[in-house]
Design a protein around this motif. Structure first.
Motif, PDB file in Angstrom:
ATOM      1  N   TYR A  77     -19.763   9.526  -5.086  1.00  0.00           N
ATOM      2  CA  TYR A  77     -19.540   8.131  -4.707  1.00  0.00           C
ATOM      3  C   TYR A  77     -19.208   8.128  -3.212  1.00  0.00           C
ATOM      4  N   VAL A  78     -19.765   7.203  -2.482  1.00  0.00           N
ATOM      5  CA  VAL A  78     -19.454   7.104  -1.064  1.00  0.00           C
ATOM      6  C   VAL A  78     -18.122   6.378  -0.900  1.00  0.00           C
ATOM      7  N   TYR A  79     -17.251   6.939  -0.073  1.00  0.00           N
ATOM      8  CA  TYR A  79     -15.928   6.366   0.168  1.00  0.00           C
ATOM      9  C   TYR A  79     -16.042   5.352   1.303  1.00  0.00           C
ATOM     10  N   LEU A  80     -15.676   4.108   1.034  1.00  0.00           N
ATOM     11  CA  LEU A  80     -15.797   3.029   2.014  1.00  0.00           C
ATOM     12  C   LEU A  80     -14.449   2.329   2.182  1.00  0.00           C
ATOM     13  N   THR A  81     -14.352   1.561   3.267  1.00  0.00           N
ATOM     14  CA  THR A  81     -13.125   0.799   3.486  1.00  0.00           C
ATOM     15  C   THR A  81     -13.460  -0.607   3.966  1.00  0.00           C
ATOM     16  N   PRO A  82     -12.958  -1.615   3.304  1.00  0.00           N
ATOM     17  CA  PRO A  82     -13.201  -2.998   3.734  1.00  0.00           C
ATOM     18  C   PRO A  82     -12.508  -3.344   5.045  1.00  0.00           C
ATOM     19  N   ASN A  83     -11.723  -2.442   5.581  1.00  0.00           N
ATOM     20  CA  ASN A  83     -11.146  -2.675   6.904  1.00  0.00           C
ATOM     21  C   ASN A  83     -12.145  -2.362   8.015  1.00  0.00           C
ATOM     22  N   HIS A  84     -13.260  -1.761   7.679  1.00  0.00           N
ATOM     23  CA  HIS A  84     -14.330  -1.470   8.646  1.00  0.00           C
ATOM     24  C   HIS A  84     -15.662  -1.767   7.944  1.00  0.00           C
ATOM     25  N   VAL A  85     -15.983  -3.041   7.857  1.00  0.00           N
ATOM     26  CA  VAL A  85     -17.116  -3.454   7.029  1.00  0.00           C
ATOM     27  C   VAL A  85     -18.438  -2.935   7.589  1.00  0.00           C
TER      28      VAL A  85
ATOM     29  N   HIS B   5      -9.264  -8.141  -3.990  1.00  0.00           N
ATOM     30  CA  HIS B   5      -9.664  -9.553  -4.042  1.00  0.00           C
ATOM     31  C   HIS B   5      -9.998 -10.108  -2.661  1.00  0.00           C
ATOM     32  N   ALA B   6      -9.836  -9.295  -1.627  1.00  0.00           N
ATOM     33  CA  ALA B   6     -10.052  -9.767  -0.257  1.00  0.00           C
ATOM     34  C   ALA B   6     -11.535 -10.073  -0.017  1.00  0.00           C
ATOM     35  N   PRO B   7     -11.825 -11.104   0.775  1.00  0.00           N
ATOM     36  CA  PRO B   7     -13.240 -11.457   1.024  1.00  0.00           C
ATOM     37  C   PRO B   7     -14.000 -10.387   1.799  1.00  0.00           C
ATOM     38  N   GLU B   8     -13.262  -9.505   2.489  1.00  0.00           N
ATOM     39  CA  GLU B   8     -13.935  -8.445   3.244  1.00  0.00           C
ATOM     40  C   GLU B   8     -14.730  -7.505   2.332  1.00  0.00           C
ATOM     41  N   LEU B   9     -14.393  -7.516   1.042  1.00  0.00           N
ATOM     42  CA  LEU B   9     -15.142  -6.643   0.138  1.00  0.00           C
ATOM     43  C   LEU B   9     -16.516  -7.207  -0.207  1.00  0.00           C
ATOM     44  N   ASP B  10     -16.703  -8.496  -0.023  1.00  0.00           N
ATOM     45  CA  ASP B  10     -17.925  -9.138  -0.518  1.00  0.00           C
ATOM     46  C   ASP B  10     -19.211  -8.508   0.010  1.00  0.00           C
ATOM     47  N   PRO B  11     -19.354  -8.298   1.325  1.00  0.00           N
ATOM     48  CA  PRO B  11     -20.618  -7.703   1.790  1.00  0.00           C
ATOM     49  C   PRO B  11     -20.842  -6.295   1.253  1.00  0.00           C
ATOM     50  N   ILE B  12     -19.770  -5.557   1.053  1.00  0.00           N
ATOM     51  CA  ILE B  12     -19.900  -4.199   0.501  1.00  0.00           C
ATOM     52  C   ILE B  12     -20.391  -4.272  -0.943  1.00  0.00           C
ATOM     53  N   VAL B  13     -19.781  -5.172  -1.707  1.00  0.00           N
ATOM     54  CA  VAL B  13     -20.172  -5.307  -3.117  1.00  0.00           C
ATOM     55  C   VAL B  13     -21.626  -5.783  -3.219  1.00  0.00           C
TER      56      VAL B  13
END
Lengths: 260, 312
Positions: A75-83, A111-119
């Motif tokens: 699994y690739v490790y990602l962070t919504p703090n750096h979209v 639940h943060a909106p920053e996750l949306d583009p990643i999802v």
């Protein structure tokens, strides 16, 4: 029965290199008949990784996968703090690389909106998202997700496939929080082998939404496998939990990568 | 580690026979291609024959109801049946009531009666003693003389005292004089998942080395010590005195083998914390770690039986 472990790490394992650590993990997995390990995050973790740190950790997983392509999945490790960096990393490791899923840990609550583009991008790539969830009586980290956070995210993205890690930690609340989200499965790892956990997960979510995972190397493959093998549930449910469910979730992306 | 059946000594379990008779082994063997897939993974295969002539001794078993949830094996007959099915021949049982009830005399009497009535020769009662309780010496006498218990179980965190409390030192002296095994329980639940109104910290075992060093005859078993108890240093404690460590909360891949690199095989005993935990989790730890036949025998039963023999 093919046992697949939905949640493993390279940390907490002896070895100087990712390949050495993967070999160690597999030597213990072999003793319990575990065929494949899903691995994420590198040899040294950080709660809020920089893009460079994120990339290095993913490089370490890629190195591990390179040596064990038939035993390990990444699994690739990602962070919504750096979209932007995360989306680039998603393309590098999943679209153009061998990885098959996304791992989100404790950088920002789910639940943060920053996750949306990643999802959204992960869903386009048919990559399931393993989201850490833990409801702690001792208090969560600032960016640490509760199962309720994941439920909120999952409702915003009904086409996405999520795995709620640790069944929410406090599983009795976590399972209830995630019960209504049909696009969320849970893994059973990373908690004490509390008797009744698996039975409740099957009762509330259905066996088709429950996955065996260990959280090795911090946890024991054995202690977590005992949650399934010791549970008072039907044999068919155990087969689903030990591998069939994970293979079903990964089938689209594995077929696309022609590696199933 | 031997990879093939030894064959010469029927009392010693070979790696192969162990793998082929444990609960997971059916699934593991099938996955590894050793034999056809198991027909029924739901029914745990018995460990009988895989555990040597003495079977397993589970040093960390509990009777009664856990207050936080109903447990699948909380009824004693069901627990005994599962223990037997998995090859446990002796289980050292404490009482969940001992954590919370103040009338420990009654708790211990019920425990002894339940072990006699339902234990079918398998359950051995370990009474709860609270050295902060004004009647603890009488409780201890009853455990040893009336109930004929081989040992006692202590809960410093639930009973609210530290290990450097002089009352504990007096209790350890009295227990040693009576030849009782002392089980010290470092934790029951992960602090992160405790009920928010029933939070109990883990025991700080830092003073334990000094207590052991000054009591060379004391036989102590440390239970549930493996989770986040940073002050637990097995080599230091093993050097200080007669202490054994159970494996119920031991985590990390190959955890038992890792512990056996720190202390001798004579210092590790099997303990499951059933029925609070799945019994199978502890069983599988013996399979996960590459152990010699001698190490397996020691951990499964021999060390615990040796402790009991010395008491008797």
């Amino acid at each position: 029965m093919k046992i697949w472990d939905a949640h493993c790490h390279l940390s907490g394992v002896p070895g100087q290199t990712p390949a050495e650590r993967m070999a160690q993990l597999l030597s213990f997995a072999d003793r319990l008949g575990i065929e494949r390990l899903c691995v994420c995050m590198g040899m040294r973790w950080s709660y809020d990784p920089t893009p460079a740190d994120m990339r290095q950790q993913n490089d370490e997983v890629l190195a591990a996968l390179q040596h064990w392509p038939h035993r390990a999945l990444g699994y690739v490790y990602l962070t919504p703090n750096h979209v932007a960096a995360s989306l680039a990393e998603l393309d590098r490791c999943v679209r153009d690389g061998p990885m098959v899923g996304v791992k989100l840990w404790v950088a920002r609550r789910a639940h943060a909106p920053e996750l949306d583009p990643i999802v959204e991008r992960a869903t386009e790539l048919q990559a399931p998202i393993l989201q850490h969830t833990y409801l702690k009586a001792t208090g969560n980290l600032p960016g640490e997700s509760t199962p309720m956070d994941l439920a909120e995210l999952a409702r915003r993205h009904p086409a996405a496939t999520f795995i709620g890690a640790h069944a929410g930690g406090d599983f009795e609340l976590g399972l209830r929080a995630l019960r209504a989200c049909e696009n969320v499965s849970v893994d059973l790892c990373g908690t004490d082998p509390a008797a009744g956990m698996t039975e409740m997960a099957v009762r509330e979510l259905g066996a088709h939404r429950v996955l065996y995972g260990s959280d090795a190397g911090g946890r024991s493959f054995a202690s977590q496998l005992g949650k399934v093998l010791g549970a008072d549930i039907p044999a068919a449910a155990k087969k689903l939990i030990l591998g069939e469910n994970l293979r079903r979730l990964l089938r689209p992306i594995l077929q696309r990568k022609k590696s199933l | 580690m031997r990879q093939k059946d030894g064959g010469a000594d029927p009392g010693r379990l070979s790696r192969r026979s162990f793998l082929c008779t444990t609960t997971v082994a059916a699934a593991a063997a099938a996955a590894a291609g050793w034999r056809a897939e198991t027909a029924d993974a739901a029914a745990p295969d018995p460990l009988i024959g895989a555990t040597g002539p003495r079977g397993l001794v589970d040093t960390n078993v509990w009777l009664g109801q856990w207050p936080g949830r109903r447990l699948p094996l909380e009824e004693t007959p069901a627990l005994v049946a599962r223990l037997r099915r998995q090859g446990v021949r002796q289980a050292w049982a404490g009482s969940f009531d001992g954590l919370w009830h103040k009338d420990l005399g009654a708790v211990n009497a019920r425990l002894a009666a339940e072990c006699r009535r339902q234990g079918r020769g398998l359950l051995t009662p370990f009474g709860t003693i609270n050295p902060a309780d004004p009647a603890w010496e009488e409780d201890l006498r009853r455990c040893a003389e009336e109930h004929q218990m081989p040992g006692i179980r202590l809960h410093p965190n639930y009973h609210g005292y530290q290990l450097d409390d002089p009352a504990l030192a007096r209790l350890l002296d009295r227990a040693g004089q009576r030849g009782l095994i002392v089980q010290l329980v470092a934790a029951m639940e992960d602090e992160r998942t405790q009920h928010p109104r029933m939070r109990v910290p883990q025991v700080d075992v830092a003073p334990l080395a000094a207590l052991l060093a000054s009591r060379p005859e004391l036989r102590l078993v440390l239970l549930n010590w493996g989770r986040g108890a940073n002050s637990v240093q097995p080599p230091r404690l093993a050097e200080a005195g007669q202490i054994c460590f159970d494996i119920a909360t031991l985590e990390g891949v190959g955890g038992v083998a890792s512990l056996l690199r720190q202390v001798s095989a004579g210092r590790v005993v099997f303990g499951s914390c059933a029925p609070l935990f799945y019994l199978e989790s502890a069983l599988l730890k013996l399979q996960e770690s590459p152990l010699t036949e001698a190490q397996l025998a020691a951990v499964r039963a021999d060390n615990a039986l040796r402790l009991r023999r010395r008491v008797s």
